[in-house]
Design a protein around this motif. Structure first.
Motif, PDB file in Angstrom:
ATOM      1  N   THR A  31     -34.956  -6.821  23.669  1.00  0.00           N
ATOM      2  CA  THR A  31     -35.725  -7.556  24.669  1.00  0.00           C
ATOM      3  C   THR A  31     -36.130  -8.925  24.142  1.00  0.00           C
ATOM      4  N   ALA A  32     -36.592  -8.970  22.893  1.00  0.00           N
ATOM      5  CA  ALA A  32     -36.997 -10.246  22.306  1.00  0.00           C
ATOM      6  C   ALA A  32     -35.820 -11.205  22.231  1.00  0.00           C
ATOM      7  N   ALA A  33     -34.665 -10.709  21.818  1.00  0.00           N
ATOM      8  CA  ALA A  33     -33.484 -11.567  21.725  1.00  0.00           C
ATOM      9  C   ALA A  33     -33.087 -12.102  23.097  1.00  0.00           C
ATOM     10  N   THR A  34     -33.160 -11.236  24.113  1.00  0.00           N
ATOM     11  CA  THR A  34     -32.770 -11.648  25.461  1.00  0.00           C
ATOM     12  C   THR A  34     -33.746 -12.657  26.044  1.00  0.00           C
ATOM     13  N   LEU A  35     -35.051 -12.436  25.854  1.00  0.00           N
ATOM     14  CA  LEU A  35     -36.042 -13.371  26.387  1.00  0.00           C
ATOM     15  C   LEU A  35     -36.018 -14.700  25.626  1.00  0.00           C
ATOM     16  N   GLN A  36     -35.651 -14.670  24.368  1.00  0.00           N
ATOM     17  CA  GLN A  36     -35.493 -15.935  23.649  1.00  0.00           C
ATOM     18  C   GLN A  36     -34.340 -16.734  24.248  1.00  0.00           C
ATOM     19  N   GLU A  37     -33.275 -16.042  24.616  1.00  0.00           N
ATOM     20  CA  GLU A  37     -32.144 -16.707  25.261  1.00  0.00           C
ATOM     21  C   GLU A  37     -32.533 -17.221  26.642  1.00  0.00           C
ATOM     22  N   ALA A  38     -33.234 -16.394  27.408  1.00  0.00           N
ATOM     23  CA  ALA A  38     -33.612 -16.778  28.770  1.00  0.00           C
ATOM     24  C   ALA A  38     -34.558 -17.966  28.795  1.00  0.00           C
ATOM     25  N   SER A  39     -35.396 -18.090  27.758  1.00  0.00           N
ATOM     26  CA  SER A  39     -36.421 -19.138  27.744  1.00  0.00           C
ATOM     27  C   SER A  39     -36.022 -20.359  26.931  1.00  0.00           C
ATOM     28  N   ASP A  40     -34.799 -20.413  26.454  1.00  0.00           N
ATOM     29  CA  ASP A  40     -34.363 -21.523  25.603  1.00  0.00           C
ATOM     30  C   ASP A  40     -35.293 -21.690  24.405  1.00  0.00           C
ATOM     31  N   ASP A  41     -35.491 -20.575  23.698  1.00  0.00           N
ATOM     32  CA  ASP A  41     -36.220 -20.558  22.420  1.00  0.00           C
ATOM     33  C   ASP A  41     -37.723 -20.809  22.565  1.00  0.00           C
TER      34      ASP A  41
ATOM     35  N   SER B 292     -31.849 -10.154  13.435  1.00  0.00           N
ATOM     36  CA  SER B 292     -30.977 -10.804  12.457  1.00  0.00           C
ATOM     37  C   SER B 292     -29.517 -10.776  12.882  1.00  0.00           C
ATOM     38  N   GLY B 293     -29.178  -9.846  13.765  1.00  0.00           N
ATOM     39  CA  GLY B 293     -27.785  -9.697  14.167  1.00  0.00           C
ATOM     40  C   GLY B 293     -26.972  -8.817  13.247  1.00  0.00           C
ATOM     41  N   GLU B 294     -27.567  -8.383  12.158  1.00  0.00           N
ATOM     42  CA  GLU B 294     -26.884  -7.499  11.215  1.00  0.00           C
ATOM     43  C   GLU B 294     -27.080  -6.038  11.628  1.00  0.00           C
TER      44      GLU B 294
ATOM     45  N   PRO C 277     -30.529 -14.789  18.229  1.00  0.00           N
ATOM     46  CA  PRO C 277     -31.142 -16.100  18.493  1.00  0.00           C
ATOM     47  C   PRO C 277     -31.008 -17.036  17.295  1.00  0.00           C
ATOM     48  N   GLU C 278     -30.648 -18.286  17.566  1.00  0.00           N
ATOM     49  CA  GLU C 278     -30.588 -19.271  16.493  1.00  0.00           C
ATOM     50  C   GLU C 278     -31.985 -19.611  15.993  1.00  0.00           C
ATOM     51  N   THR C 279     -32.947 -19.624  16.921  1.00  0.00           N
ATOM     52  CA  THR C 279     -34.340 -19.855  16.554  1.00  0.00           C
ATOM     53  C   THR C 279     -35.030 -18.508  16.409  1.00  0.00           C
ATOM     54  N   GLN C 280     -35.597 -18.267  15.248  1.00  0.00           N
ATOM     55  CA  GLN C 280     -36.245 -16.984  14.979  1.00  0.00           C
ATOM     56  C   GLN C 280     -37.352 -16.707  15.989  1.00  0.00           C
ATOM     57  N   VAL C 281     -37.433 -15.470  16.454  1.00  0.00           N
ATOM     58  CA  VAL C 281     -38.513 -15.056  17.353  1.00  0.00           C
ATOM     59  C   VAL C 281     -39.720 -14.663  16.504  1.00  0.00           C
ATOM     60  N   PRO C 282     -40.831 -15.391  16.583  1.00  0.00           N
ATOM     61  CA  PRO C 282     -42.023 -14.958  15.840  1.00  0.00           C
ATOM     62  C   PRO C 282     -42.566 -13.659  16.425  1.00  0.00           C
ATOM     63  N   ILE C 283     -43.095 -12.812  15.542  1.00  0.00           N
ATOM     64  CA  ILE C 283     -43.647 -11.519  15.952  1.00  0.00           C
ATOM     65  C   ILE C 283     -45.113 -11.480  15.568  1.00  0.00           C
ATOM     66  N   ASP C 284     -45.984 -11.393  16.560  1.00  0.00           N
ATOM     67  CA  ASP C 284     -47.421 -11.299  16.336  1.00  0.00           C
ATOM     68  C   ASP C 284     -47.868  -9.853  16.493  1.00  0.00           C
ATOM     69  N   ALA C 285     -48.995  -9.528  15.870  1.00  0.00           N
ATOM     70  CA  ALA C 285     -49.559  -8.183  15.986  1.00  0.00           C
ATOM     71  C   ALA C 285     -50.999  -8.273  16.449  1.00  0.00           C
ATOM     72  N   ALA C 286     -51.359  -7.452  17.425  1.00  0.00           N
ATOM     73  CA  ALA C 286     -52.755  -7.320  17.827  1.00  0.00           C
ATOM     74  C   ALA C 286     -53.429  -6.339  16.875  1.00  0.00           C
TER      75      ALA C 286
END
Length: 332
Positions: free
Chosen positions: A78-88, A129-131, A152-161
């Motif tokens: 989901t994160a990879a897809t939304l990064q693509e949909a939102s242009d990073d 990572s794609g690996e 994603p070419e631009t890393q998706v940052p991951i935050d934690a609550a």
């Protein structure tokens, strides 16, 4: 001066179109990022994907996708897809929620939420990572999954609550940011020390771990109505959303009033629970009143040392017009 984000109440809006229009308005008003929650209303993915199509600049993120309702692999997809949909422009926020949500709504054992959050973050990073994913943990043993499209070419940052000291430490050690929710203005500082300890344990760069503090805001010409809405919101979370928010307020030095609010709400006396919140707690946890009053109160949060972004949220009882009025009044 911290960034100014906005938190949209996904479930409370009449239509998906109304929600997306608020995201467009937030971009027009100069907000830095719009966060979408996921509770018992609309799912979080559809509004973000729709908003990504309707906006160009503003950041988009989940606040919070819980780590029990989706598998870590699916969260990574989901994160990879939304990064693509939102242009990073996407940022993934995750967290364990609480047993009321996890066990009653999703039928999962709440178990060890800290460990599950850590494993989720680590697996999502492998997916992104794609690996090929290879993981052997307490909750997840995975082998062989790999994205079938370019990561994603631009890393998706991951935050934690996180609320408690150990949970905040975990965010500093493993995540790219911490979401602080239902904190007082004075109470967030001790938790920043826990975050710093986690950063050190993880040998992280402290400048790369972002702190986002949510502040319940309501600004109306009728300042008393605005403060009442914020008081209702605080009472609901302290009294009606399990013990975690109550206990978090206790840790911040409000033991008596936190327990009184909780007990009154649990007894069904919501009006008394709201009255117990009081002016001090409203001002410590929110920014409410007339536009000039609320802007002054909000500045006390945006000036806090160690806070990178203030997330303008809205009381659960506010209607769409009151949300828009507030969004405009406290815009950057």
């Amino acid at each position: 001066m911290s960034d100014r984000d906005v938190f949209l109440p996904v479930g409370a809006q009449p239509t998906l179109g109304d929600l997306v229009e608020q995201a467009v308005t937030a971009e027009d008003l100069g907000y830095d990022r719009v966060w979408f929650p996921e509770g018992w209303g609309r799912d979080v993915v559809t509004p973000i994907a729709t908003a990504a199509e309707r906006t160009e600049r503003i950041g988009l993120g989940t606040s919070i996708a819980n780590v029990y309702s989706r598998s870590p692999t699916l969260l990574g997809q989901t994160a990879a897809t939304l990064q693509e949909a939102s242009d990073d422009r996407f940022r993934l926020g995750v967290g364990p929620s609480g047993p009321i949500v996890v066990e009653n709504w999703h039928g999962e054992d709440f178990g060890n939420p800290l460990r599950r959050t850590r494993e989720t973050i680590e697996i999502v990073r492998q997916v992104l990572s794609g690996e090929p994913v290879s993981y052997d943990g307490e909750y997840f043993t995975l082998e062989g999954f790999r994205l079938r499209f370019d990561p994603p070419e631009t890393q998706v940052p991951i935050d934690a609550a996180a609320l408690g000291p150990k949970a905040v430490e975990l965010a500093g050690r493993f995540a790219d940011g911490w979401h602080a929710v239902n904190y007082t203005r004075d109470g967030v500082t001790p938790r920043l020390e826990d975050l710093e300890r986690g950063v050190e344990l993880g040998e992280r760069d402290p400048d790369e771990v972002r702190v986002t503090l949510s502040v319940c805001c309501c600004t109306l010409e009728d300042g008393d109505r605005a403060r009442e809405l914020v008081a209702q919101h605080i009472a609901f979370y302290i009294g009606g959303m399990g013990e975690f928010y109550r206990d978090n307020l206790v840790r911040q030095g409000y033991e008596d009033v936190a327990n009184e609010i909780y007990d009154a709400w649990q007894d069904g006396d919501h009006g008394h629970a709201t009255a117990l919140v009081g002016d001090e707690l409203i001002d410590q946890m929110g920014a409410a009143g007339t536009p000039s009053e609320a802007r002054e109160q909000l500045s006390q949060f945006t000036d806090l040392e160690g806070v990178d972004a203030v997330n303008v949220s809205f009381p659960r009882g506010a209607d769409p017009e009151e949300i828009l009025e507030t969004m405009r009044a406290v815009a950057p």
